[in-house]
Design a protein around this motif. Sequence first.
Motif, mmCIF file in Angstrom:
data_model
loop_
_atom_site.group_PDB
_atom_site.id
_atom_site.type_symbol
_atom_site.label_atom_id
_atom_site.label_comp_id
_atom_site.label_asym_id
_atom_site.label_seq_id
_atom_site.Cartn_x
_atom_site.Cartn_y
_atom_site.Cartn_z
ATOM 1 N N LEU A 295 0.838 -1.194 0.000
ATOM 2 C CA LEU A 295 0.000 0.000 0.000
ATOM 3 C C LEU A 295 0.871 1.240 0.000
ATOM 4 O O LEU A 295 2.051 1.201 0.353
ATOM 5 C CB LEU A 295 -0.966 0.010 1.186
ATOM 6 C CG LEU A 295 -0.430 0.049 2.615
ATOM 7 C CD1 LEU A 295 -0.064 1.462 3.073
ATOM 8 C CD2 LEU A 295 -1.455 -0.526 3.581
ATOM 9 N N VAL A 296 0.270 2.343 -0.408
ATOM 10 C CA VAL A 296 0.911 3.655 -0.312
ATOM 11 C C VAL A 296 -0.115 4.641 0.234
ATOM 12 O O VAL A 296 -1.324 4.503 0.021
ATOM 13 C CB VAL A 296 1.446 4.165 -1.679
ATOM 14 C CG1 VAL A 296 2.595 3.301 -2.170
ATOM 15 C CG2 VAL A 296 0.341 4.228 -2.715
ATOM 16 N N GLY A 297 0.367 5.619 0.986
ATOM 17 C CA GLY A 297 -0.473 6.713 1.450
ATOM 18 C C GLY A 297 -1.675 6.263 2.246
ATOM 19 O O GLY A 297 -1.597 5.412 3.137
ATOM 20 N N ASN A 298 -2.818 6.814 1.917
ATOM 21 C CA ASN A 298 -4.078 6.557 2.610
ATOM 22 C C ASN A 298 -4.917 5.486 1.931
ATOM 23 O O ASN A 298 -6.132 5.479 2.059
ATOM 24 C CB ASN A 298 -4.878 7.865 2.713
ATOM 25 C CG ASN A 298 -4.228 8.861 3.643
ATOM 26 O OD1 ASN A 298 -4.303 8.734 4.857
ATOM 27 N ND2 ASN A 298 -3.559 9.863 3.070
ATOM 28 N N ARG A 299 -4.283 4.589 1.197
ATOM 29 C CA ARG A 299 -4.945 3.472 0.516
ATOM 30 C C ARG A 299 -5.776 3.930 -0.682
ATOM 31 O O ARG A 299 -6.684 3.227 -1.119
ATOM 32 C CB ARG A 299 -5.834 2.666 1.474
ATOM 33 C CG ARG A 299 -5.113 2.135 2.702
ATOM 34 C CD ARG A 299 -6.099 1.490 3.676
ATOM 35 N NE ARG A 299 -5.457 1.057 4.894
ATOM 36 C CZ ARG A 299 -5.080 -0.197 5.147
ATOM 37 N NH1 ARG A 299 -5.280 -1.130 4.240
ATOM 38 N NH2 ARG A 299 -4.517 -0.510 6.293
ATOM 39 N N TYR B 160 9.629 6.591 0.930
ATOM 40 C CA TYR B 160 10.558 7.174 1.907
ATOM 41 C C TYR B 160 9.746 7.774 3.050
ATOM 42 O O TYR B 160 8.921 8.677 2.834
ATOM 43 C CB TYR B 160 11.417 8.261 1.256
ATOM 44 C CG TYR B 160 12.530 8.773 2.138
ATOM 45 C CD1 TYR B 160 13.714 8.045 2.270
ATOM 46 C CD2 TYR B 160 12.404 9.954 2.848
ATOM 47 C CE1 TYR B 160 14.743 8.500 3.078
ATOM 48 C CE2 TYR B 160 13.426 10.417 3.659
ATOM 49 C CZ TYR B 160 14.591 9.682 3.779
ATOM 50 O OH TYR B 160 15.608 10.134 4.585
ATOM 51 N N SER B 161 9.948 7.262 4.264
ATOM 52 C CA SER B 161 9.217 7.715 5.447
ATOM 53 C C SER B 161 10.138 8.554 6.327
ATOM 54 O O SER B 161 11.245 8.122 6.669
ATOM 55 C CB SER B 161 8.700 6.520 6.258
ATOM 56 O OG SER B 161 7.828 5.730 5.494
ATOM 57 N N THR B 162 9.658 9.740 6.698
ATOM 58 C CA THR B 162 10.454 10.637 7.521
ATOM 59 C C THR B 162 9.553 11.376 8.495
ATOM 60 O O THR B 162 8.328 11.421 8.320
ATOM 61 C CB THR B 162 11.224 11.645 6.643
ATOM 62 O OG1 THR B 162 12.111 12.408 7.458
ATOM 63 C CG2 THR B 162 10.265 12.591 5.916
ATOM 64 N N LEU C 86 5.773 12.120 7.267
ATOM 65 C CA LEU C 86 5.585 12.177 5.822
ATOM 66 C C LEU C 86 6.007 10.875 5.159
ATOM 67 O O LEU C 86 6.967 10.221 5.593
ATOM 68 C CB LEU C 86 6.388 13.326 5.207
ATOM 69 C CG LEU C 86 5.992 14.756 5.569
ATOM 70 C CD1 LEU C 86 6.956 15.736 4.912
ATOM 71 C CD2 LEU C 86 4.563 15.045 5.148
ATOM 72 N N ASP C 87 5.299 10.522 4.091
ATOM 73 C CA ASP C 87 5.694 9.442 3.191
ATOM 74 C C ASP C 87 5.739 10.009 1.777
ATOM 75 O O ASP C 87 4.749 10.570 1.295
ATOM 76 C CB ASP C 87 4.697 8.289 3.254
ATOM 77 C CG ASP C 87 4.842 7.465 4.508
ATOM 78 O OD1 ASP C 87 5.782 6.656 4.569
ATOM 79 O OD2 ASP C 87 4.026 7.633 5.433
ATOM 80 N N ILE C 88 6.874 9.860 1.140
ATOM 81 C CA ILE C 88 7.051 10.268 -0.253
ATOM 82 C C ILE C 88 7.231 8.988 -1.069
ATOM 83 O O ILE C 88 8.131 8.193 -0.787
ATOM 84 C CB ILE C 88 8.264 11.189 -0.416
ATOM 85 C CG1 ILE C 88 8.130 12.412 0.508
ATOM 86 C CG2 ILE C 88 8.426 11.633 -1.862
ATOM 87 C CD1 ILE C 88 9.405 13.210 0.650
ATOM 88 N N TYR C 89 6.378 8.763 -2.058
ATOM 89 C CA TYR C 89 6.378 7.458 -2.709
ATOM 90 C C TYR C 89 6.321 7.591 -4.228
ATOM 91 O O TYR C 89 5.903 8.613 -4.783
ATOM 92 C CB TYR C 89 5.213 6.601 -2.213
ATOM 93 C CG TYR C 89 3.842 7.201 -2.450
ATOM 94 C CD1 TYR C 89 3.215 7.106 -3.689
ATOM 95 C CD2 TYR C 89 3.162 7.865 -1.427
ATOM 96 C CE1 TYR C 89 1.957 7.646 -3.903
ATOM 97 C CE2 TYR C 89 1.906 8.407 -1.631
ATOM 98 C CZ TYR C 89 1.306 8.294 -2.872
ATOM 99 O OH TYR C 89 0.069 8.847 -3.081
ATOM 100 N N GLY D 294 3.557 10.545 -5.253
ATOM 101 C CA GLY D 294 2.709 11.207 -4.271
ATOM 102 C C GLY D 294 3.418 11.481 -2.968
ATOM 103 O O GLY D 294 4.522 11.001 -2.711
ATOM 104 N N ILE D 295 2.746 12.263 -2.151
ATOM 105 C CA ILE D 295 3.201 12.547 -0.804
ATOM 106 C C ILE D 295 1.981 12.504 0.111
ATOM 107 O O ILE D 295 0.920 13.033 -0.233
ATOM 108 C CB ILE D 295 3.927 13.913 -0.721
ATOM 109 C CG1 ILE D 295 4.418 14.172 0.714
ATOM 110 C CG2 ILE D 295 3.041 15.049 -1.208
ATOM 111 C CD1 ILE D 295 5.354 15.371 0.787
#
Length: 494
Positions: free
Chosen positions: A145-149, A210-212, A221-224, A262-263
Amino acid sequence: MNLRRMLLIVSVVLMGLGVVYSQIKIADNLTLKLSGTFNTWFQYQQDFWFGRGTYNDAYVVQMLRFRPEISYKDNVKIITRFDMAQGWWGVDNEPPTGKIVSVRSASLMYNGKDVHYLFHVDQAYVWFKIPALKTSFSVGRMQWLVGNRILIDNNYDGVQADISIGNDVLKLGWAKVNEGVDALSDADSIASDFRGSWDARDADLYLANYSTSLKFASTKLDIYAFYYIDRSIRDGNAYIPNLLDYKKVRFSPQITNLAGFGISGSSKLSKFSFMYEVNYLRGKDKINNTSYGPTLDVDINNGDLDGGNIYLKGEYAMSDKIKPGFVIGVGSGDGDGPWGGKGNVTKLRTAGFFFITEIWEDSIMPDEEGITPQGLGAPNVRGYRELENTIIGQVNLTYNPLPNLSLFGSFSYIRANKPIYAWDANGPKPNLSAKDLGWEIDFKGDYKLHDGKVILTLRGGYFKPGKAAGYLINGTDEYKKAAWELKGEVWFNF
């Protein structure tokens, strides 16, 4: 004794031990930890076709889910998740009719998903850490998964690597999304299957995230980014949507290549808390369709796909008991209509767990991890899922009158981003379009028992369709009845 029965017996024994002891030592340096949930719910749905024919569904469902972890010291784990006793009350022991020639599945829409049956494995993988590399690896079938699904939320076989960079984590992954024509072969072609597919090449997903964390406003934040490629298209079928055993919204593009960026993140500033995401998608539909198909499944476009989503959810802690909030969501639509120009895309594939409203886009699906169609995004209704061609604004209120009781209410107004066209058996009608999807009122009440391990829930919604919703679901605005739903749930989490 066959392998399936032996696996079931071993699993039941391990589960019994885990339920009693939660975490036990099973050998030197080897421990078993067990968690899971039991969920049963009743559901009553009325007029999800807005009055076109009888839609009066009432049913009860249950699911028992286990998540065992077997750990060796601190750096190796076997993790699995499986469902048992999953099905509708009264039909959970029916034989899988999908195995009968010429009958696709028990519901005539879902095939081989094991949604009625005794034992179904969702995930199974090994996790191990290499301290010298500051990296952990997961190999097997796991969640992607990425972000908020909104874009990706599914279980795939593959490999993930989590690389520690200071306090941050870089995740890299490769997933085998589809082994072409259900074949363990990378041959260019084989004999056709029952759907006429013969291109046996595969579909793959490549992902980076990338999770920071930032000190400002306790921000995470997640940058994907991801890239998906389906090579099995020379037979005129793409895995998405042609080879999925459920119906998506009509006029969906076939996804042969898709890149996503996305972010997403969350922030807390004083009494305000926010969740947010923005993403962009670009890809190709390399199948040159000359028709929409007999059930209007696919889009006719020029081969180019693009789209994106914006999502913002906010809440204000006015007091310990009262929390007003809001949601704003925008998803792209097809600006050229469903008969030419670019095709619109707002996701790769999701399981429907992204939630804003009870009826409009809540669509936990039997083809993934749910058990029954829910919401207007279900395949028997074929509405939008997530934020596809949607502009939605919601105001809501959470009220906690007692420590164990939470009450929630919301009002949502919904419009289409781009016009939705009326349609009939011949396809879209270019002279009839609208944007007014409708409005919805929802409620939800949770009462917690036994230290919050048992949750009793009553929830529901009332959706008043606009002209565009009639076009989307029925092809006409002739039917205008409000759709409503009532649902009760019992959860036990352990």
